[in-house]
Design a protein around this motif. Structure first.
Motif, PDB file in Angstrom:
ATOM      1  N   GLU A   1      16.698  -0.164   2.468  1.00 17.70           N
ATOM      2  CA  GLU A   1      18.059   1.204   1.433  1.00 17.70           C
ATOM      3  C   GLU A   1      17.306   0.843   0.267  1.00 17.70           C
ATOM      4  O   GLU A   1      18.114   0.284  -1.214  1.00 17.70           O
ATOM      5  N   CYS A   2      16.106   1.633  -0.580  1.00 18.56           N
ATOM      6  CA  CYS A   2      16.280   1.095  -1.674  1.00 18.56           C
ATOM      7  C   CYS A   2      17.005   2.223  -3.060  1.00 18.56           C
ATOM      8  O   CYS A   2      17.187   3.436  -2.234  1.00 18.56           O
ATOM      9  N   SER A   3      17.161   1.715  -3.475  1.00 23.92           N
ATOM     10  CA  SER A   3      17.880   2.297  -4.337  1.00 23.92           C
ATOM     11  C   SER A   3      17.478   3.668  -5.127  1.00 23.92           C
ATOM     12  O   SER A   3      18.720   4.692  -5.466  1.00 23.92           O
ATOM     13  N   TYR A   4      16.363   3.790  -5.651  1.00 24.70           N
ATOM     14  CA  TYR A   4      16.305   4.972  -6.165  1.00 24.70           C
ATOM     15  C   TYR A   4      15.674   6.287  -4.866  1.00 24.70           C
ATOM     16  O   TYR A   4      14.829   7.370  -5.751  1.00 24.70           O
ATOM     17  N   CYS A   5      15.375   5.540  -4.059  1.00 24.86           N
ATOM     18  CA  CYS A   5      15.176   6.312  -2.895  1.00 24.86           C
ATOM     19  C   CYS A   5      15.256   7.898  -2.444  1.00 24.86           C
ATOM     20  O   CYS A   5      16.256   8.469  -2.454  1.00 24.86           O
ATOM     21  N   TYR A   6      14.540   8.984  -3.384  1.00 25.25           N
ATOM     22  CA  TYR A   6      14.559  10.735  -2.724  1.00 25.25           C
ATOM     23  C   TYR A   6      15.123  11.008  -1.485  1.00 25.25           C
ATOM     24  O   TYR A   6      15.179  11.700  -1.841  1.00 25.25           O
ATOM     25  N   LEU A   7      14.535  10.352  -0.369  1.00 24.75           N
ATOM     26  CA  LEU A   7      14.754  10.601   0.664  1.00 24.75           C
ATOM     27  C   LEU A   7      16.466  10.699   0.788  1.00 24.75           C
ATOM     28  O   LEU A   7      17.311  11.910   1.631  1.00 24.75           O
ATOM     29  N   GLN A   8      18.011  10.012   0.332  1.00 18.02           N
ATOM     30  CA  GLN A   8      18.548   9.898   0.298  1.00 18.02           C
ATOM     31  C   GLN A   8      19.524  11.435   0.293  1.00 18.02           C
ATOM     32  O   GLN A   8      20.418  11.909   0.113  1.00 18.02           O
ATOM     33  N   ALA A   9      18.358  12.238  -0.850  1.00 19.74           N
ATOM     34  CA  ALA A   9      19.022  13.649  -1.777  1.00 19.74           C
ATOM     35  C   ALA A   9      18.330  14.053  -0.967  1.00 19.74           C
ATOM     36  O   ALA A   9      18.773  15.531  -1.090  1.00 19.74           O
ATOM     37  N   TYR A  10      17.473  14.155   0.291  1.00 15.56           N
ATOM     38  CA  TYR A  10      16.611  15.209   0.540  1.00 15.56           C
ATOM     39  C   TYR A  10      16.774  15.744   2.118  1.00 15.56           C
ATOM     40  O   TYR A  10      16.861  16.898   2.169  1.00 15.56           O
ATOM     41  N   LEU A  11      17.322  14.488   2.990  1.00 19.20           N
ATOM     42  CA  LEU A  11      16.947  15.123   3.861  1.00 19.20           C
ATOM     43  C   LEU A  11      18.384  15.346   4.489  1.00 19.20           C
ATOM     44  O   LEU A  11      18.859  15.096   4.601  1.00 19.20           O
TER      45      LEU A  11
ATOM     46  N   VAL B   1      -6.021   1.941  -6.493  1.00 21.67           N
ATOM     47  CA  VAL B   1      -4.685   1.609  -6.609  1.00 21.67           C
ATOM     48  C   VAL B   1      -3.793   3.107  -7.635  1.00 21.67           C
ATOM     49  O   VAL B   1      -4.689   3.284  -7.822  1.00 21.67           O
ATOM     50  N   SER B   2      -2.024   3.557  -6.955  1.00 18.63           N
ATOM     51  CA  SER B   2      -1.698   3.995  -8.551  1.00 18.63           C
ATOM     52  C   SER B   2      -0.688   3.995  -8.654  1.00 18.63           C
ATOM     53  O   SER B   2      -0.372   2.439  -8.704  1.00 18.63           O
ATOM     54  N   LEU B   3      -0.642   4.368  -9.930  1.00 18.06           N
ATOM     55  CA  LEU B   3       0.530   4.079 -10.582  1.00 18.06           C
ATOM     56  C   LEU B   3       1.699   5.147 -10.944  1.00 18.06           C
ATOM     57  O   LEU B   3       0.904   6.130 -11.064  1.00 18.06           O
ATOM     58  N   GLY B   4       2.535   5.118 -11.063  1.00 17.88           N
ATOM     59  CA  GLY B   4       3.497   6.226 -10.910  1.00 17.88           C
ATOM     60  C   GLY B   4       5.539   5.683 -12.129  1.00 17.88           C
ATOM     61  O   GLY B   4       5.263   4.067 -11.439  1.00 17.88           O
ATOM     62  N   ALA B   5       5.222   5.502 -12.373  1.00 14.81           N
ATOM     63  CA  ALA B   5       7.129   5.193 -13.339  1.00 14.81           C
ATOM     64  C   ALA B   5       8.311   6.436 -12.427  1.00 14.81           C
ATOM     65  O   ALA B   5       7.901   7.206 -11.906  1.00 14.81           O
ATOM     66  N   LEU B   6       9.003   5.397 -12.791  1.00 11.78           N
ATOM     67  CA  LEU B   6      10.290   5.991 -12.018  1.00 11.78           C
ATOM     68  C   LEU B   6      10.773   7.274 -12.227  1.00 11.78           C
ATOM     69  O   LEU B   6      10.773   8.117 -13.521  1.00 11.78           O
ATOM     70  N   ARG B   7      11.246   8.518 -11.002  1.00 10.79           N
ATOM     71  CA  ARG B   7      11.786   9.770 -11.895  1.00 10.79           C
ATOM     72  C   ARG B   7      12.286   9.668 -10.033  1.00 10.79           C
ATOM     73  O   ARG B   7      12.744   9.409  -9.414  1.00 10.79           O
ATOM     74  N   MET B   8      13.386  10.660 -10.784  1.00  7.50           N
ATOM     75  CA  MET B   8      13.654  11.958  -9.543  1.00  7.50           C
ATOM     76  C   MET B   8      14.301  13.015  -9.741  1.00  7.50           C
ATOM     77  O   MET B   8      14.785  13.057 -11.144  1.00  7.50           O
ATOM     78  N   PRO B   9      14.893  13.843  -8.793  1.00  9.11           N
ATOM     79  CA  PRO B   9      15.551  15.210  -9.275  1.00  9.11           C
ATOM     80  C   PRO B   9      16.725  14.491  -9.531  1.00  9.11           C
ATOM     81  O   PRO B   9      18.354  14.123  -9.460  1.00  9.11           O
ATOM     82  N   PRO B  10      17.554  14.914  -9.885  1.00 13.68           N
ATOM     83  CA  PRO B  10      19.129  14.941 -11.283  1.00 13.68           C
ATOM     84  C   PRO B  10      19.997  15.298 -10.160  1.00 13.68           C
ATOM     85  O   PRO B  10      20.680  14.204 -10.591  1.00 13.68           O
ATOM     86  N   ARG B  11      19.851  15.375  -9.082  1.00 10.01           N
ATOM     87  CA  ARG B  11      21.322  15.293  -8.731  1.00 10.01           C
ATOM     88  C   ARG B  11      21.193  13.958  -8.094  1.00 10.01           C
ATOM     89  O   ARG B  11      22.179  13.349  -6.803  1.00 10.01           O
ATOM     90  N   LEU B  12      19.644  13.037  -7.346  1.00  4.69           N
ATOM     91  CA  LEU B  12      19.823  12.039  -7.040  1.00  4.69           C
ATOM     92  C   LEU B  12      20.707  10.639  -8.023  1.00  4.69           C
ATOM     93  O   LEU B  12      21.245  10.203  -7.857  1.00  4.69           O
ATOM     94  N   LYS B  13      20.905  11.250  -9.042  1.00  9.02           N
ATOM     95  CA  LYS B  13      21.145   9.787 -10.081  1.00  9.02           C
ATOM     96  C   LYS B  13      22.794   9.152 -10.023  1.00  9.02           C
ATOM     97  O   LYS B  13      23.295   8.468  -9.725  1.00  9.02           O
ATOM     98  N   ALA B  14      23.735  10.219  -9.381  1.00 10.01           N
ATOM     99  CA  ALA B  14      25.033  10.271  -9.270  1.00 10.01           C
ATOM    100  C   ALA B  14      24.800   9.758  -7.879  1.00 10.01           C
ATOM    101  O   ALA B  14      25.746   8.729  -7.923  1.00 10.01           O
ATOM    102  N   LEU B  15      24.594  10.259  -7.162  1.00 11.28           N
ATOM    103  CA  LEU B  15      23.831   9.343  -5.408  1.00 11.28           C
ATOM    104  C   LEU B  15      23.756   8.237  -5.284  1.00 11.28           C
ATOM    105  O   LEU B  15      24.258   6.802  -4.946  1.00 11.28           O
ATOM    106  N   VAL B  16      22.571   7.757  -6.783  1.00 11.37           N
ATOM    107  CA  VAL B  16      22.730   5.600  -6.471  1.00 11.37           C
ATOM    108  C   VAL B  16      23.445   5.375  -7.241  1.00 11.37           C
ATOM    109  O   VAL B  16      23.793   4.156  -6.765  1.00 11.37           O
ATOM    110  N   ARG B  17      24.281   6.036  -8.440  1.00 15.31           N
ATOM    111  CA  ARG B  17      25.428   5.543  -9.339  1.00 15.31           C
ATOM    112  C   ARG B  17      26.714   5.605  -7.934  1.00 15.31           C
ATOM    113  O   ARG B  17      27.179   3.803  -8.034  1.00 15.31           O
ATOM    114  N   GLU B  18      27.293   6.043  -6.953  1.00 14.25           N
ATOM    115  CA  GLU B  18      28.091   6.097  -6.306  1.00 14.25           C
ATOM    116  C   GLU B  18      27.840   4.750  -5.167  1.00 14.25           C
ATOM    117  O   GLU B  18      28.272   4.247  -5.295  1.00 14.25           O
ATOM    118  N   ARG B  19      26.497   4.957  -4.507  1.00 13.58           N
ATOM    119  CA  ARG B  19      25.978   4.648  -3.147  1.00 13.58           C
ATOM    120  C   ARG B  19      25.309   2.885  -3.821  1.00 13.58           C
ATOM    121  O   ARG B  19      25.535   1.846  -2.625  1.00 13.58           O
TER     122      ARG B  19
END
Ligand code: SF4
Length: 369
Positions: free
Chosen positions: A101-111, A272-290
């Protein structure tokens, strides 16, 4: 890390004879098992039942993947049609969803299907890959299994890694990548991998792991698992992704890089790879809720050209540039690239006129194995 133990297992009759089904049912002798005609039934079931995301993950569905497993990684293509710099990567979706359960996981809004699903027809998967690799012997393929699921988190149940590693050991124009936040590597340690499987960890400082990456292996457990795989001869990769911006980020990420390369021999880490935090807009509300106690600085995320929310560009450039400098100091021979960033950020971070093409970047990574 707690192993995944579903309360109930649904098995599609079409995969009754699969080795993966046998492994799962053999490893879960006490589980409640229900046989189903096809996994589509589960979609109706979830609509009627409407379970929470966490509750639905208590059910594991073993199903036959009806279509093609192998496809190009969608990371480079964006909703706005703009392309990010990409690395010519391919994915096979052997499973979808993740019990961690990563708070930022995009699967929450995708599957669409909230259950844990494993596509047990591994024989079809290997047939399909064999045809692709053999019919294009001059092409090179880096293939990952971690797009819609963690590559290894269920491996002690499914044993999926064994046929995959042994299969890729037979090809010189392809390499497999397992990408994980688990420490489930026991199945890998005795396999004859011939250097064609890369084991990679998505990794963050311990404070971020504790606050945001719930139910994952701790930082120490991941590093201990990487040490075991390195000792077993596997190439090891780290994805510093998503980088999180918070007041102490510089001190924490710098120590993270130093500790990794003190414990894992730099010669074992081709890239190695580098990537900064990113998310689709609809995920932001879900992160706050969950995850109401999440410390993610969501307020700092702004809409960008590709439709995703990201940190302000100068912050991304600073984070990626400093990470690049620390990694280069610790392991000069390790190749560094950035995933899912635009050309402008790439040029500033890597101080280059033009990023490499997808094929150039992908092939150059594969040649490091
Ligand atoms: S480990 Fe990966 S797939 Fe699983 S919840 Fe975290 S980000 Fe999502």
């Amino acid at each position: 890390m707690q192993p995944y133990k579903p309360e109930k297992v649904f098995v599609e009759r079409a995969v009754a004879e699969s080795v993966i089904t046998r492994n799962v049912l053999g490893n879960l002798p006490m589980a409640q098992v229900e046989w189903i005609d096809e996994a589509g039934q589960m979609v109706d079931k979830s609509r009627r039942w409407n379970p929470s995301i966490a509750r639905a993950k208590q059910s594991l569905v073993l199903a036959r993947h009806p279509g093609r497993f192998f496809k190009p990684c969608p990371a480079g293509t964006t909703k706005t049609g703009r392309r990010n710099v990409c690395c010519n990567y391919f994915v096979v979706n052997f499973a979808s969803n993740c019990h961690m359960e990563c708070s930022y996981c995009y699967l929450q809004a995708y599957l669409n299907l909230p259950y844990m699903v494993v596509h047990a027809n591994v024989e079809d998967l290997l047939d399909e890959l064999g045809q692709v690799f053999s019919s294009n012997p001059r092409s090179h393929y880096r293939v990952g299994t971690g797009e819609l699921a963690d590559s290894l988190a269920l491996d002690s149940l499914t044993g999926y890694s064994r046929p995959l590693v042994e299969f890729f050991a037979g090809f010189t124009n392809a390499a497999l990548e397992f990408k994980t936040k688990s420490n489930c590597v026991e199945n890998l340690l005795q396999l004859d991998h011939r250097g064609r499987t890369v084991v990679s960890w998505s990794i963050n400082p311990p404070t971020v792991v504790q606050a945001e990456e719930h139910k994952t292996a701790s930082f120490e457990q991941r590093l201990a698992a990487a040490e075991k795989c390195s000792a077993a001869g596997y190439p090891i990769v780290f994805h510093f992704d998503p980088l999180i911006h918070y007041p102490e980020w510089e001190k924490d990420y710098r120590s993270l890089v130093e500790e990794i390369f003190q414990r894992i021999p730099p010669r074992s880490v081709p890239w190695v790879s580098l990537g900064a935090l990113r998310m689709p807009p609809r995920l932001k509300a879900l992160v706050r809720e969950r995850f109401p106690r999440s410390g993610l600085p969501l307020g700092e995320l702004l809409p960008t050209e590709d439709g995703k929310l990201r940190y302000f560009k100068p912050i991304r450039v600073e984070m990626l540039s400093k990470m690049r400098a620390w990694i280069t100091a610790a392991s000069p021979q390790t190749r560094i690239y950035s995933c899912m960033e635009n050309t402008d950020v790439w040029q500033k971070v890597f101080q280059s006129q033009q990023p490499p093409s997808e094929v150039e970047l992908g092939d150059s990574l594969l040649q490091l194995l």
